[in-house]
Scaffold this motif. Structure first.
Motif, short mmCIF file in Angstrom:
data_model
loop_
_atom_site.label_atom_id
_atom_site.label_comp_id
_atom_site.label_asym_id
_atom_site.label_seq_id
_atom_site.Cartn_x
_atom_site.Cartn_y
_atom_site.Cartn_z
N GLY A 165 0.79 -1.22 0.00
CA GLY A 165 0.00 0.00 0.00
C GLY A 165 0.83 1.27 0.00
N VAL A 166 2.06 1.22 -0.49
CA VAL A 166 2.92 2.40 -0.49
C VAL A 166 2.94 3.04 -1.87
N SER A 167 3.21 4.32 -1.88
CA SER A 167 3.34 5.06 -3.13
C SER A 167 4.83 5.17 -3.45
N LEU A 168 5.18 4.76 -4.64
CA LEU A 168 6.59 4.77 -5.04
C LEU A 168 6.89 5.94 -5.97
N PRO A 169 8.15 6.41 -5.95
CA PRO A 169 9.25 5.98 -5.10
C PRO A 169 9.13 6.49 -3.67
N LEU A 170 9.75 5.77 -2.72
CA LEU A 170 9.80 6.22 -1.33
C LEU A 170 10.88 7.28 -1.19
N TYR A 171 10.62 8.25 -0.34
CA TYR A 171 11.60 9.32 -0.10
C TYR A 171 11.71 9.55 1.41
N THR A 172 12.94 9.63 1.89
CA THR A 172 13.17 9.96 3.29
C THR A 172 14.29 10.98 3.39
N SER A 173 14.26 11.75 4.45
CA SER A 173 15.28 12.76 4.67
C SER A 173 15.76 12.66 6.12
N GLY A 174 17.06 12.48 6.30
CA GLY A 174 17.62 12.41 7.64
C GLY A 174 17.40 11.12 8.39
N ALA A 175 17.02 10.05 7.69
CA ALA A 175 16.74 8.78 8.38
C ALA A 175 17.99 8.13 8.94
N THR A 176 19.07 8.13 8.18
CA THR A 176 20.33 7.54 8.62
C THR A 176 21.28 8.61 9.16
N ASP A 177 21.31 9.69 8.43
CA ASP A 177 22.20 10.81 8.74
C ASP A 177 21.37 12.08 8.54
N PRO A 178 21.39 13.01 9.48
CA PRO A 178 20.56 14.22 9.35
C PRO A 178 20.87 15.05 8.12
N HIS A 179 22.00 14.76 7.49
CA HIS A 179 22.40 15.55 6.32
C HIS A 179 22.12 14.84 4.99
N ILE A 180 21.57 13.60 5.03
CA ILE A 180 21.40 12.81 3.82
C ILE A 180 19.93 12.48 3.56
N ALA A 181 19.53 12.61 2.29
CA ALA A 181 18.18 12.22 1.85
C ALA A 181 18.32 11.09 0.85
N SER A 182 17.28 10.26 0.77
CA SER A 182 17.34 9.14 -0.17
C SER A 182 15.97 8.86 -0.77
N MET A 183 16.00 8.27 -1.95
CA MET A 183 14.80 7.87 -2.67
C MET A 183 15.05 6.46 -3.20
N ALA A 184 14.04 5.59 -3.14
CA ALA A 184 14.26 4.20 -3.56
C ALA A 184 13.02 3.57 -4.16
N VAL A 185 13.26 2.61 -5.08
CA VAL A 185 12.19 1.83 -5.71
C VAL A 185 12.69 0.39 -5.85
N PRO A 186 11.76 -0.57 -5.95
CA PRO A 186 12.18 -1.97 -6.12
C PRO A 186 12.52 -2.31 -7.56
N VAL A 187 13.41 -3.28 -7.72
CA VAL A 187 13.76 -3.84 -9.02
C VAL A 187 13.57 -5.34 -8.94
N PHE A 188 12.97 -5.93 -9.99
CA PHE A 188 12.65 -7.35 -9.97
C PHE A 188 13.36 -8.10 -11.09
N GLY A 189 13.51 -9.42 -10.86
CA GLY A 189 14.11 -10.30 -11.85
C GLY A 189 13.12 -11.36 -12.29
#
Length: 241
Positions: A165-189
């Motif tokens: 039930g998530v909307s892609l791509p996912l985006y987070t800011s400061g989750a690991t490091d307060p200075h880093i943001a990330s965006m991610a999507v799945p890849v399938f084989g």
């Protein structure tokens, strides 16, 4: 004047090969044996054509005709599949995809997989900017609340992928490091296998929500193209026009 026959024969051979490939492609995941009537319905070929093609395909090990008149795929296809798997180099598909993301967004791109309680960076293409998260291929990162780790958790379980039930791509800011943001999507084989999380990372001062929104369509498109290159079916979110 003699009428040339070779081009006509050549065209007939190509058409016959095309029909044979159409017949083989009619088999679907989960099929054990398929009746002649069902193959006719799936291919649009007449029964006599299918039976004629099947004789040649049987001789070369691509099909097996069962006593009840139905057909299943032969062992030669398994052999060819094994040859393909051994010769398939995932890096040849992944790295161009990562480099395309970097060129389009200016941020670092990676492919991660889960390794126990950590996530492993399998492939990496760095941002041209000096200000970036410095991660190398082979580095382990925590399974935290970052977009990358969330995608790894959400899509590793085939049985529950439809319940995310998530909307892609996912985006987070400061989750690991307060200075880093990330965006991610799945890849399938192949066979709905989860190949990993395709991610973009950058400093929050540059890769903010607005920048992430601009990059979203590109990330989804690249992930869908990479999934197809790996023999998988893209997530519905990635099949945008």
């Amino acid at each position: 004047m003699t009428t040339p026959t070779r081009p006509i024969a050549s065209l007939e051979g190509v058409a016959s090969a095309g029909r044979a490939l159409t017949l083989l492609s009619a088999f679907r995941k989960g099929d054990d044996a398929v009746s002649l009537a069902e193959l006719t319905a799936r291919t649009g070929l007449v029964k006599t054509t299918i039976m004629r093609l099947a004789i040649s395909l049987e001789e070369h090990g691509y099909l097996v005709r069962l006593p009840d008149g139905s057909y299943r795929l032969g062992v030669e296809l398994f052999r060819l599949g094994s040859v393909y798997q051994q010769s398939f180099r995932i890096e040849a598909h992944v790295m161009p995809a990562l480099e395309k993301l970097v060129a389009a967004t200016g941020e670092s791109a990676s492919l991660y997989v889960r390794s126990g309680n950590q996530r492993l960076c399998l492939y990496r293409a760095d941002s041209p900017h000096t200000l970036r998260l410095h991660v190398r291929q082979g580095d382990l990162r925590p399974m935290d609340d970052s977009a990358t780790a969330q995608v790894l958790r959400l899509f590793e379980d085939v049985a529950h992928r439809g319940e995310t039930g998530v909307s892609l791509p996912l985006y987070t800011s400061g989750a690991t490091d307060p200075h880093i943001a990330s965006m991610a999507v799945p890849v399938f084989g192949p066979g709905e296998s989860f190949a990993g999380a395709l991610s973009l990372t950058g400093p929050v001062t540059r890769f903010d929500r607005e920048a992430a929104n601009r990059a979203a369509r590109t990330v989804l498109t690249v992930a869908a193209d990479l999934t197809r290159a790996l023999g998988g079916t893209p997530h519905p979110s990635g099949q945008q026009s």
